[in-house]
Design a protein around this motif. Structure first.
Motif, short mmCIF file in Angstrom:
data_model
loop_
_atom_site.label_atom_id
_atom_site.label_comp_id
_atom_site.label_asym_id
_atom_site.label_seq_id
_atom_site.Cartn_x
_atom_site.Cartn_y
_atom_site.Cartn_z
N LYS A 186 35.37 42.34 53.96
CA LYS A 186 34.76 43.42 52.94
C LYS A 186 34.38 42.98 52.27
N LEU A 187 33.64 42.01 51.97
CA LEU A 187 32.45 42.02 50.93
C LEU A 187 30.90 41.55 52.69
N ARG A 188 31.10 41.38 53.61
CA ARG A 188 30.44 42.15 54.59
C ARG A 188 30.18 43.60 54.48
N ARG A 189 31.40 43.99 54.75
CA ARG A 189 31.10 45.92 54.76
C ARG A 189 29.72 46.01 53.25
N PHE A 190 30.75 45.08 51.95
CA PHE A 190 29.77 45.81 51.14
C PHE A 190 28.70 45.42 51.14
N ALA A 191 28.14 44.03 51.64
CA ALA A 191 26.58 44.21 51.64
C ALA A 191 25.59 44.71 53.01
N GLU A 192 26.49 45.03 53.58
CA GLU A 192 25.94 46.25 54.77
C GLU A 192 25.26 47.26 53.93
N ALA A 193 26.24 47.79 53.09
CA ALA A 193 26.22 49.39 52.14
C ALA A 193 25.35 49.08 51.23
N ALA A 194 25.08 48.31 50.65
CA ALA A 194 24.33 47.62 49.54
C ALA A 194 22.87 47.74 50.54
N LYS A 195 23.19 46.92 51.35
CA LYS A 195 21.56 46.59 52.10
C LYS A 195 20.96 45.17 51.69
N VAL A 196 22.04 44.43 51.32
CA VAL A 196 21.96 43.18 51.05
C VAL A 196 22.06 42.20 52.26
N GLU A 197 22.03 42.62 53.29
CA GLU A 197 22.81 41.46 54.30
C GLU A 197 22.17 41.12 55.27
N LYS A 198 20.34 40.77 55.24
CA LYS A 198 19.88 40.51 55.90
C LYS A 198 19.31 39.24 55.21
N ASP A 199 19.62 37.58 55.49
CA ASP A 199 18.21 37.09 55.32
C ASP A 199 19.15 36.94 53.57
N ALA A 200 20.23 36.73 53.26
CA ALA A 200 20.42 36.28 51.98
C ALA A 200 20.64 35.09 52.19
N HIS A 201 21.16 34.31 50.92
CA HIS A 201 21.57 33.21 50.44
C HIS A 201 22.81 33.40 49.77
N ILE A 202 23.83 32.58 49.91
CA ILE A 202 25.23 32.76 49.43
C ILE A 202 25.70 31.89 47.99
N ALA A 203 26.35 31.92 47.21
CA ALA A 203 26.49 31.40 46.71
C ALA A 203 28.42 31.21 46.18
N GLY A 204 29.43 30.80 46.34
CA GLY A 204 30.60 30.81 45.57
C GLY A 204 31.19 29.85 45.17
N HIS A 205 32.01 29.94 44.00
CA HIS A 205 32.64 28.96 43.10
C HIS A 205 34.22 29.00 43.80
N SER A 206 34.26 28.09 43.19
CA SER A 206 36.02 28.40 43.37
C SER A 206 36.60 28.59 44.51
N MET A 207 37.50 29.56 44.70
CA MET A 207 38.10 30.47 46.04
C MET A 207 36.88 31.36 46.57
N GLY A 208 36.18 31.90 45.35
CA GLY A 208 34.55 32.46 46.08
C GLY A 208 34.07 31.67 46.94
N GLY A 209 33.90 29.87 46.42
CA GLY A 209 33.31 29.09 48.08
C GLY A 209 33.89 28.71 49.11
N ALA A 210 35.14 29.02 48.74
CA ALA A 210 36.58 29.12 50.13
C ALA A 210 35.13 30.88 51.19
#
Length: 323
Positions: A127-151
Motif C-alpha cells: 500500500k505504501l508503494r501504491r501511495f508513492a506512485e499516486a503521489a509521484k514520488v516513487e522514482k529515485d527515492a531515499h527511504i527511512a523507517g523507524h521501528s516497525m516502519g524500518g521493517a
C-alpha cells in the motif's frame, strides 16, 4: 510560525510504544484546553511541512510534504501506533535540502481505511508503494523507517530496488537472532504497550524512552485520549507483528535482507528496551552495503525524538554520498 501556548510547549506522538517530544517555543501561559490537532499542525509548519490528503483505492491517506519538488525525495516511515508527526523534529533539518514526504500509515494518525483492512507488513508495504506512485514520488527515492516502519522500509527496498536510492533504518523491527528483550523473546508481550485506558501512557513512557520526559498534564491527557481512540487499530497491528514472528525465522528474515544492494545507514539507541542494540550489528552483517551502525549512548527506542540532532549530520552526509 505563530506562537500561542506555553514557554516551552511539548507536542507528543507515539511510535511502536514510544512517546516522542518536539519542543516549540511559545508564550508564557500554561496550556489549558489544548487542541492537539492545532498544536501538531503548528509543529508541521515549524518543520517546513504541509498537510495533504490523497485517496488511493480504499485508503484515504494523510501525509506531510515539505521541501522543494524536484530535489531528491525522502520518504519517512513511522512505527507502530505512531504518526507522521513522529518525524517533525528530524524533518525540520531535511526540508531545506530535500523533498520530504511523510505519510500516516494506513489506519494510523489521520489516514483512514476500511474496517477489514489487513495490517500485515507485506500489505502495508504494498500500500505504501501504491501511495508513492499516486503521489509521484516513487522514482529515485531515499527511504527511512523507524521501528516497525524500518521493517516496512526494508521490505520496500527489497521489492522495489530500481526506484530506491538508499535505506535508513532506526531501531528497526525484524526477526533477529540476538533478540534479548522481552518483546523480542515473546512478541505477545507487545500487547502490553497498547494504550487502551487511562494510565497506560505512563507505563509506555518508561518502556520507550531512557529518560521519561516531563509532559504537561493537559497535553498528556489529550494525547492519551487520542491514543485510546486508536487502540483497536493498534491492537490489529500488534497481532500482525506477533504473527510475523511465528511465520518468519531469523534465517528467512536474513534471506530477504541480503538481496538489498542499496547503501544503508543504521542507527540505534543504546538503551532501547524494545529492540536491543545488538540487533544493529546483526543487521549490518546481513546488508551488503551498510555502514557501521551509529550507536547513541543514553538513548532509548526513539532516537529521532530523544536525540535527533545526533542523527541529522550523519544522515545528511550519507545522503550526499548516495545521490
Amino acid at each position: 510560525m505563530k506562537r500561542a501556548f506555553s514557554k516551552l510547549f511539548l507536542t507528543v506522538a507515539l511510535s511502536f510504544g514510544t512517546i516522542t517530544l518536539s519542543a516549540i517555543s511559545t508564550s508564557i501561559n500554561a496550556a489549558a484546553n489544548i487542541d492537539i490537532q492545532s498544536v501538531l499542525q503548528q509543529e508541521r509548519e515549524w518543520a517546513g511541512l504541509q498537510t495533504k490528503r490523497l485517496k488511493v483505492g480504499d485508503i484515504d491517506w494523510a501525509y506531510s510534504e515539505g521541501g522543494q519538488v524536484g530535489k531528491p525525495t525522502l520518504i519517512l516511515v513511522h512505527g507502530l501506533a505512531g504518526s507522521r508527526d513522529n518525524w517533525n523534529r528530524f524533518a525540520r533539518n531535511l526540508t531545506p535540502y530535500y523533498h520530504v514526504v511523510i505519510p500516516d500509515l494506513p489506519g494510523q494518525g489521520d489516514s483512514r481505511v476500511p474496517a477489514d483492512f489487513e495490517y500485515s507488513i507485506p500489505n502495508m508495504t504494498e500500500k505504501l508503494r501504491r501511495f508513492a506512485e499516486a503521489a509521484k514520488v516513487e522514482k529515485d527515492a531515499h527511504i527511512a523507517g523507524h521501528s516497525m516502519g524500518g521493517a516496512i522500509a526494508l521490505l520496500y527496498t527489497a521489492q522495489y530496488p530500481i526506484d530506491t536510492k538508499s535505506l535508513f533504518l532506526i531501531d528497526s523491527a525484524g526477526v533477529f537472532k540476538t533478540g534479548n528483550t522481552p518483546y523480542l523473546k515473546d512478541p505477545a508481550t507487545l500487547r502490553n504497550i497498547v494504550v487502551s485506558k487511562p494510565g497506560d501512557l505512563d507505563r509506555l513512557l518508561k518502556i520507550s524512552t531512557h529518560l521519561p520526559p516531563f509532559i504537561p498534564k493537559e497535553l498528556k491527557e489529550s494525547q492519551e485520549k487520542m491514543m485510546i481512540s486508536q487502540s483497536v487499530n493498534t491492537s490489529k497491528l500488534v497481532e500482525q507483528l506477533i504473527l510475523m514472528s511465528k511465520v518468519y525465522t531469523p534465517d528467512s528474515f536474513a534471506i530477504a535482507t541480503r538481496v538489498i544492494d542499496q547503501p544503508v545507514l543504521i542507527a540505534w539507541g543504546e538503551k532501547d528496551q524494545i529492540i536491543n542494540v545488538e540487533a544493529a550489528a546483526e543487521l549490518k552483517s546481513l546488508l551488503k552495503n551498510a555502514q557501521d551502525p551509529i550507536i547513541l549512548k543514553g538513548v532509548g527506542h526513539m532516537p529521532i525524538m530523544e536525540q535527533e540532532q545526533l542523527l541529522v549530520q550523519p544522515y545528511l552526509n550519507f545522503l550526499n554520498k548516495s545521490k
